[in-house]
Design a protein around this motif. Structure first.
Motif, PDB file in Angstrom:
ATOM      1  N   TYR A 224       0.833  -1.209   0.000  1.00  0.00           N
ATOM      2  CA  TYR A 224       0.000   0.000   0.000  1.00  0.00           C
ATOM      3  C   TYR A 224       0.867   1.258   0.000  1.00  0.00           C
ATOM      4  O   TYR A 224       0.552   2.249  -0.678  1.00  0.00           O
ATOM      5  CB  TYR A 224      -0.911  -0.009   1.228  1.00  0.00           C
ATOM      6  CG  TYR A 224      -1.832   1.186   1.323  1.00  0.00           C
ATOM      7  CD1 TYR A 224      -3.018   1.229   0.591  1.00  0.00           C
ATOM      8  CD2 TYR A 224      -1.504   2.273   2.133  1.00  0.00           C
ATOM      9  CE1 TYR A 224      -3.855   2.333   0.663  1.00  0.00           C
ATOM     10  CE2 TYR A 224      -2.342   3.375   2.206  1.00  0.00           C
ATOM     11  CZ  TYR A 224      -3.516   3.399   1.475  1.00  0.00           C
ATOM     12  OH  TYR A 224      -4.344   4.494   1.542  1.00  0.00           O
ATOM     13  N   ASP A 225       1.983   1.220   0.741  1.00  0.00           N
ATOM     14  CA  ASP A 225       2.866   2.384   0.831  1.00  0.00           C
ATOM     15  C   ASP A 225       3.772   2.530  -0.380  1.00  0.00           C
ATOM     16  O   ASP A 225       4.454   3.555  -0.518  1.00  0.00           O
ATOM     17  CB  ASP A 225       3.730   2.288   2.095  1.00  0.00           C
ATOM     18  CG  ASP A 225       2.891   2.387   3.364  1.00  0.00           C
ATOM     19  OD1 ASP A 225       1.783   2.968   3.294  1.00  0.00           O
ATOM     20  OD2 ASP A 225       3.327   1.881   4.414  1.00  0.00           O
ATOM     21  N   GLY A 226       3.825   1.502  -1.242  1.00  0.00           N
ATOM     22  CA  GLY A 226       4.661   1.584  -2.435  1.00  0.00           C
ATOM     23  C   GLY A 226       6.079   1.102  -2.237  1.00  0.00           C
ATOM     24  O   GLY A 226       6.883   1.158  -3.176  1.00  0.00           O
ATOM     25  N   VAL A 227       6.418   0.621  -1.031  1.00  0.00           N
ATOM     26  CA  VAL A 227       7.763   0.091  -0.791  1.00  0.00           C
ATOM     27  C   VAL A 227       7.950  -1.202  -1.578  1.00  0.00           C
ATOM     28  O   VAL A 227       8.999  -1.451  -2.163  1.00  0.00           O
ATOM     29  CB  VAL A 227       7.990  -0.158   0.719  1.00  0.00           C
ATOM     30  CG1 VAL A 227       9.380  -0.759   0.958  1.00  0.00           C
ATOM     31  CG2 VAL A 227       7.827   1.136   1.495  1.00  0.00           C
ATOM     32  N   ILE A 228       6.904  -2.036  -1.587  1.00  0.00           N
ATOM     33  CA  ILE A 228       6.912  -3.260  -2.381  1.00  0.00           C
ATOM     34  C   ILE A 228       5.966  -3.045  -3.562  1.00  0.00           C
ATOM     35  O   ILE A 228       4.833  -2.594  -3.387  1.00  0.00           O
ATOM     36  CB  ILE A 228       6.479  -4.478  -1.545  1.00  0.00           C
ATOM     37  CG1 ILE A 228       7.527  -4.774  -0.474  1.00  0.00           C
ATOM     38  CG2 ILE A 228       6.277  -5.702  -2.427  1.00  0.00           C
ATOM     39  CD1 ILE A 228       7.139  -5.886   0.471  1.00  0.00           C
ATOM     40  N   ALA A 244       4.346 -11.671  -8.995  1.00  0.00           N
ATOM     41  CA  ALA A 244       5.745 -11.233  -8.964  1.00  0.00           C
ATOM     42  C   ALA A 244       5.846  -9.922  -8.191  1.00  0.00           C
ATOM     43  O   ALA A 244       5.126  -8.970  -8.488  1.00  0.00           O
ATOM     44  CB  ALA A 244       6.272 -11.051 -10.383  1.00  0.00           C
ATOM     45  N   VAL A 245       6.737  -9.900  -7.195  1.00  0.00           N
ATOM     46  CA  VAL A 245       6.866  -8.722  -6.330  1.00  0.00           C
ATOM     47  C   VAL A 245       8.314  -8.245  -6.321  1.00  0.00           C
ATOM     48  O   VAL A 245       9.253  -9.032  -6.508  1.00  0.00           O
ATOM     49  CB  VAL A 245       6.391  -9.026  -4.898  1.00  0.00           C
ATOM     50  CG1 VAL A 245       4.899  -9.282  -4.863  1.00  0.00           C
ATOM     51  CG2 VAL A 245       7.140 -10.224  -4.314  1.00  0.00           C
ATOM     52  N   PHE A 246       8.478  -6.941  -6.101  1.00  0.00           N
ATOM     53  CA  PHE A 246       9.812  -6.335  -6.088  1.00  0.00           C
ATOM     54  C   PHE A 246       9.861  -5.298  -4.978  1.00  0.00           C
ATOM     55  O   PHE A 246       8.924  -4.517  -4.796  1.00  0.00           O
ATOM     56  CB  PHE A 246      10.102  -5.677  -7.441  1.00  0.00           C
ATOM     57  CG  PHE A 246      11.397  -4.928  -7.490  1.00  0.00           C
ATOM     58  CD1 PHE A 246      12.597  -5.607  -7.567  1.00  0.00           C
ATOM     59  CD2 PHE A 246      11.418  -3.532  -7.468  1.00  0.00           C
ATOM     60  CE1 PHE A 246      13.796  -4.916  -7.622  1.00  0.00           C
ATOM     61  CE2 PHE A 246      12.601  -2.840  -7.515  1.00  0.00           C
ATOM     62  CZ  PHE A 246      13.800  -3.534  -7.598  1.00  0.00           C
ATOM     63  N   SER A 247      10.967  -5.296  -4.218  1.00  0.00           N
ATOM     64  CA  SER A 247      11.114  -4.356  -3.112  1.00  0.00           C
ATOM     65  C   SER A 247      12.042  -3.217  -3.515  1.00  0.00           C
ATOM     66  O   SER A 247      13.141  -3.442  -4.038  1.00  0.00           O
ATOM     67  CB  SER A 247      11.678  -5.071  -1.879  1.00  0.00           C
ATOM     68  OG  SER A 247      11.902  -4.135  -0.839  1.00  0.00           O
ATOM     69  N   HIS A 248      11.588  -1.993  -3.271  1.00  0.00           N
ATOM     70  CA  HIS A 248      12.420  -0.819  -3.530  1.00  0.00           C
ATOM     71  C   HIS A 248      13.341  -0.523  -2.347  1.00  0.00           C
ATOM     72  O   HIS A 248      14.153   0.400  -2.415  1.00  0.00           O
ATOM     73  CB  HIS A 248      11.537   0.400  -3.802  1.00  0.00           C
ATOM     74  CG  HIS A 248      10.753   0.287  -5.078  1.00  0.00           C
ATOM     75  ND1 HIS A 248      11.306   0.487  -6.318  1.00  0.00           N
ATOM     76  CD2 HIS A 248       9.449  -0.038  -5.308  1.00  0.00           C
ATOM     77  CE1 HIS A 248      10.397   0.327  -7.260  1.00  0.00           C
ATOM     78  NE2 HIS A 248       9.253   0.004  -6.673  1.00  0.00           N
ATOM     79  N   ASP A 249      13.189  -1.289  -1.269  1.00  0.00           N
ATOM     80  CA  ASP A 249      14.048  -1.162  -0.084  1.00  0.00           C
ATOM     81  C   ASP A 249      14.799  -2.475   0.089  1.00  0.00           C
ATOM     82  O   ASP A 249      14.190  -3.523   0.328  1.00  0.00           O
ATOM     83  CB  ASP A 249      13.184  -0.864   1.149  1.00  0.00           C
ATOM     84  CG  ASP A 249      14.025  -0.559   2.388  1.00  0.00           C
ATOM     85  OD1 ASP A 249      15.218  -0.926   2.398  1.00  0.00           O
ATOM     86  OD2 ASP A 249      13.488   0.033   3.331  1.00  0.00           O
ATOM     87  N   ASN A 250      16.135  -2.419  -0.035  1.00  0.00           N
ATOM     88  CA  ASN A 250      16.931  -3.643   0.029  1.00  0.00           C
ATOM     89  C   ASN A 250      16.825  -4.361   1.367  1.00  0.00           C
ATOM     90  O   ASN A 250      17.127  -5.553   1.464  1.00  0.00           O
ATOM     91  CB  ASN A 250      18.409  -3.324  -0.266  1.00  0.00           C
ATOM     92  CG  ASN A 250      18.615  -2.863  -1.694  1.00  0.00           C
ATOM     93  OD1 ASN A 250      17.862  -3.235  -2.590  1.00  0.00           O
ATOM     94  ND2 ASN A 250      19.634  -2.029  -1.913  1.00  0.00           N
TER      95      ASN A 250
END
Length: 428
Positions: A224-228, A244-250
């Protein structure tokens, strides 16, 4: 009833209708003005241009007949709506061509026929305004989840009451083996809103991939917050899905965040979708890595991409073939939808057999075309040469790098290759 009987009565009617239908009061007032204007033209003559006006504060009603000033008598096409300049000057010397005269008309009583006609005009305008309001409200909610109550089921299509409108879940957008009955509360995904003559059509779905993405957005705060970010979804409704998911925070594991503590988050989505099994896949910008991830739980030993054809050849161990394909091809089909690549699956044995067959075919080609022995032909194949053209026009230095090839041998091979190509062209 005389239309002049009660000035505030018209405003009171307009307010109550606007409140009931949830539309702007001015629209209802305009509809009443149009109905009165139509009745006035029926009374005074259809050729007249008559406007009814209701004061929005006092409710006072006036009827105005309009006539436009034209230059000469010859230009008058409709005497009821036009007046020549010479006549207009007698009334008001200051007027010019294009001026509009407004004449007050006396108010009158509606007859029964006029009342019915006026009611039809008002009803039609209010209905149109209600439909426009509904369309504007729901067109901005496309790709949202909405709650509703099942109103009825018709031939497999489910009609859902959304409060201020109705939506339809078509048979192909329902979940297989899910029975929705009248009165059931249901969550749906709005995937399309269309303006149609009978009113806006709101199309709902429980099988759309976007429905699953929105459910994860509701259950996973990081999404919801856009981090994932949810990059892609592929579904076989009520059976299996891949996301398929991607994280913008390592520092955040996208798969773990979507699964939740002891699977709590993913189970909430699974429960809403009637037990649909969900594979959560880590997305990768590298197509080969993404395809390998998408084919989980099968193991992949080799990936060959053909970007021109948008196809990929995947090699798996012999014992992993059934797992990679899945029941009725489900796993590879969902992986193909998720990645956007056409996937061909081979076992290691099939790939080895095919490679040997291709090598033998090329060996025979070189032996016949340039008259070399089998050892020399296999050496050329092992160095990556696939056609006679490649051998004929490759840089001489590339041939010299092959062990055992000197300048004379390399030049002779290229000469024979070019002779073969020339003979073939002459034959054509």
């Amino acid at each position: 009833m005389a239309i002049s009987a009660n000035r505030l009565e018209l405003l009171s009617i307009a307010r109550s209708v606007a409140y009931e239908k949830n539309i702007d009061e001015s629209i209802v007032v305009e509809a009443i003005e149009e109905a009165i204007s139509k009745a006035a033209r029926a009374r005074y003559g259809a050729d007249h241009q008559i406007d009814a006006r209701i004061n929005p504060k006092s409710g006072e009603l006036t009827l105005k007949r309009k006539q436009t000033v034209v230059a000469t008598q010859d230009e008058v096409e409709n005497p009821s709506q036009q007046i020549p300049l010479s006549v207009a000057k007698r009334i008001d010397p200051s007027v010019d061509v294009g001026h509009v005269f407004e004449e007050d008309l006396p108010l009158f009583d509606f007859g029964r026929v006029m009342s019915l006609t006026g009611k039809q005009v008002i009803t039609q305008r209010v209905r149109e305004a209600e439909r426009d309001k509904q369309f504007e409200e729901y067109k901005d909610r496309v790709a949202d989840i909405i709650n509703g109550i099942v109103k009825r089921v018709e031939y497999g299509n489910v009609i859902v009451d959304l409060g201020r409108g109705e939506g339809v879940i078509r048979r192909d957008q329902t979940l297989p083996r899910e029975n929705l009955n009248m009165g059931d509360r249901v969550r749906c995904y709005i995937y399309d809103v269309r303006r149609e003559p009978k009113g806006p059509q709101i199309f709902l779905s429980r099988a759309h991939p976007g429905f699953m993405a929105k459910l994860f957005e509701a259950e996973v705060p990081e999404v919801y917050d856009g981090v994932i970010e949810i990059k892609a979804v592929a579904r076989d409704p009520s059976s299996r899905a891949k996301i398929a998911v991607f994280s913008h925070d390592n520092s955040i594991d996208p798969v773990g965040a979507c699964v939740g503590m002891r699977g709590s988050r993913v189970q909430a989505v699974v429960g809403e979708l009637g037990g649909e099994k969900i594979d959560i896949i880590p997305w990768s910008p590298d197509p080969a890595t993404f395809i390998v991830n998408a084919l989980q739980p099968a193991e992949v030993t080799k990936v060959v991409l053909d970007e021109d054809e948008n196809r990929v050849e995947v090699v798996v161990p012999d014992e992993q073939l059934s797992l990679a394909i899945g029941r009725r091809g489900q796993n590879v089909r969902l992986a193909s939808q998720l990645t956007g690549w056409s996937i061909d699956i081979l076992t290691e044995e099939e790939e080895r057999s095919r490679r040997e067959k291709e090598a033998n075919s090329r060996t025979e080609l070189f032996m016949g075309a340039i008259d070399v022995d089998e050892m020399m032909a296999r050496l050329l194949v092992s160095e990556g040469f696939e056609t006679i053209e490649e051998l004929a026009y490759v840089e001489l230095g590339d041939l010299l790098q092959i062990e055992g090839f000197d300048e004379d041998v390399s030049a002779e091979l290229q000469a024979r290759a070019r002779d073969f190509i020339e003979r073939a062209q002459n034959e054509l």
